[in-house]
Design a protein around this motif. Structure first.
Motif, PDB file in Angstrom:
ATOM      1  N   ILE A 120      -3.189 -11.792  -4.958  1.00 24.60           N
ATOM      2  CA  ILE A 120      -2.516 -11.145  -3.822  1.00 24.60           C
ATOM      3  C   ILE A 120      -1.512 -10.111  -4.322  1.00 24.60           C
ATOM      4  O   ILE A 120      -1.411  -9.013  -3.772  1.00 24.60           O
ATOM      5  CB  ILE A 120      -1.808 -12.206  -2.938  1.00 24.60           C
ATOM      6  N   GLU A 121      -0.783 -10.447  -5.364  1.00 19.64           N
ATOM      7  CA  GLU A 121       0.189  -9.514  -5.928  1.00 19.64           C
ATOM      8  C   GLU A 121      -0.499  -8.317  -6.575  1.00 19.64           C
ATOM      9  O   GLU A 121      -0.006  -7.200  -6.499  1.00 19.64           O
ATOM     10  CB  GLU A 121       1.089 -10.219  -6.944  1.00 19.64           C
ATOM     11  N   GLN A 122      -1.644  -8.538  -7.197  1.00 19.34           N
ATOM     12  CA  GLN A 122      -2.361  -7.450  -7.857  1.00 19.34           C
ATOM     13  C   GLN A 122      -2.816  -6.377  -6.879  1.00 19.34           C
ATOM     14  O   GLN A 122      -2.912  -5.213  -7.240  1.00 19.34           O
ATOM     15  CB  GLN A 122      -3.569  -7.980  -8.627  1.00 19.34           C
ATOM     16  N   ALA A 149       4.077  -8.914   0.046  1.00 18.53           N
ATOM     17  CA  ALA A 149       5.099  -8.849   1.092  1.00 18.53           C
ATOM     18  C   ALA A 149       4.569  -9.276   2.460  1.00 18.53           C
ATOM     19  O   ALA A 149       5.354  -9.632   3.338  1.00 18.53           O
ATOM     20  CB  ALA A 149       5.657  -7.431   1.179  1.00 18.53           C
ATOM     21  N   VAL A 150       3.268  -9.254   2.636  1.00 20.15           N
ATOM     22  CA  VAL A 150       2.686  -9.577   3.947  1.00 20.15           C
ATOM     23  C   VAL A 150       1.764 -10.793   3.907  1.00 20.15           C
ATOM     24  O   VAL A 150       1.009 -11.035   4.841  1.00 20.15           O
ATOM     25  CB  VAL A 150       1.917  -8.361   4.521  1.00 20.15           C
ATOM     26  N   LYS A 151       1.840 -11.567   2.834  1.00 25.14           N
ATOM     27  CA  LYS A 151       0.891 -12.672   2.676  1.00 25.14           C
ATOM     28  C   LYS A 151       1.037 -13.765   3.725  1.00 25.14           C
ATOM     29  O   LYS A 151       0.118 -14.542   3.935  1.00 25.14           O
ATOM     30  CB  LYS A 151       1.007 -13.277   1.281  1.00 25.14           C
ATOM     31  N   ILE A 160     -10.731  -7.295  -1.986  1.00 23.41           N
ATOM     32  CA  ILE A 160     -10.666  -7.089  -3.433  1.00 23.41           C
ATOM     33  C   ILE A 160     -10.001  -8.290  -4.091  1.00 23.41           C
ATOM     34  O   ILE A 160     -10.454  -8.767  -5.127  1.00 23.41           O
ATOM     35  CB  ILE A 160      -9.916  -5.786  -3.764  1.00 23.41           C
ATOM     36  N   ALA A 161      -8.944  -8.802  -3.483  1.00 27.20           N
ATOM     37  CA  ALA A 161      -8.263  -9.976  -4.031  1.00 27.20           C
ATOM     38  C   ALA A 161      -9.215 -11.171  -4.065  1.00 27.20           C
ATOM     39  O   ALA A 161      -9.228 -11.936  -5.029  1.00 27.20           O
ATOM     40  CB  ALA A 161      -7.019 -10.304  -3.202  1.00 27.20           C
ATOM     41  N   GLN A 162     -10.031 -11.328  -3.028  1.00 23.20           N
ATOM     42  CA  GLN A 162     -11.000 -12.420  -3.000  1.00 23.20           C
ATOM     43  C   GLN A 162     -12.003 -12.270  -4.136  1.00 23.20           C
ATOM     44  O   GLN A 162     -12.382 -13.256  -4.768  1.00 23.20           O
ATOM     45  CB  GLN A 162     -11.736 -12.455  -1.666  1.00 23.20           C
TER      46      GLN A 162
END
Length: 41
Positions: free
Chosen positions: A5-7, A12-14, A31-33
């Motif tokens: 998520i940070e990448q 900030a919106v998680k 993309i994070a998934q």
């Protein structure tokens, strides 16, 4: 998961509901998934 998520710069919106994400944010979430599977490039 938090690292992915940070990448993609969604830290900030998680805590928001995914339905409140913009189209761009949903793309970055996808993309994070994909990053969670630890793909080799």
């Amino acid at each position: 998961m938090n690292e992915a998520i940070e990448q993609v710069n969604l830290g900030a919106v998680k805590d928001r509901r995914i339905s409140a994400y913009s189209y761009d944010m949903k793309q970055r979430l996808g993309i994070a998934q994909a990053l969670l599977g630890n793909p080799s490039f």
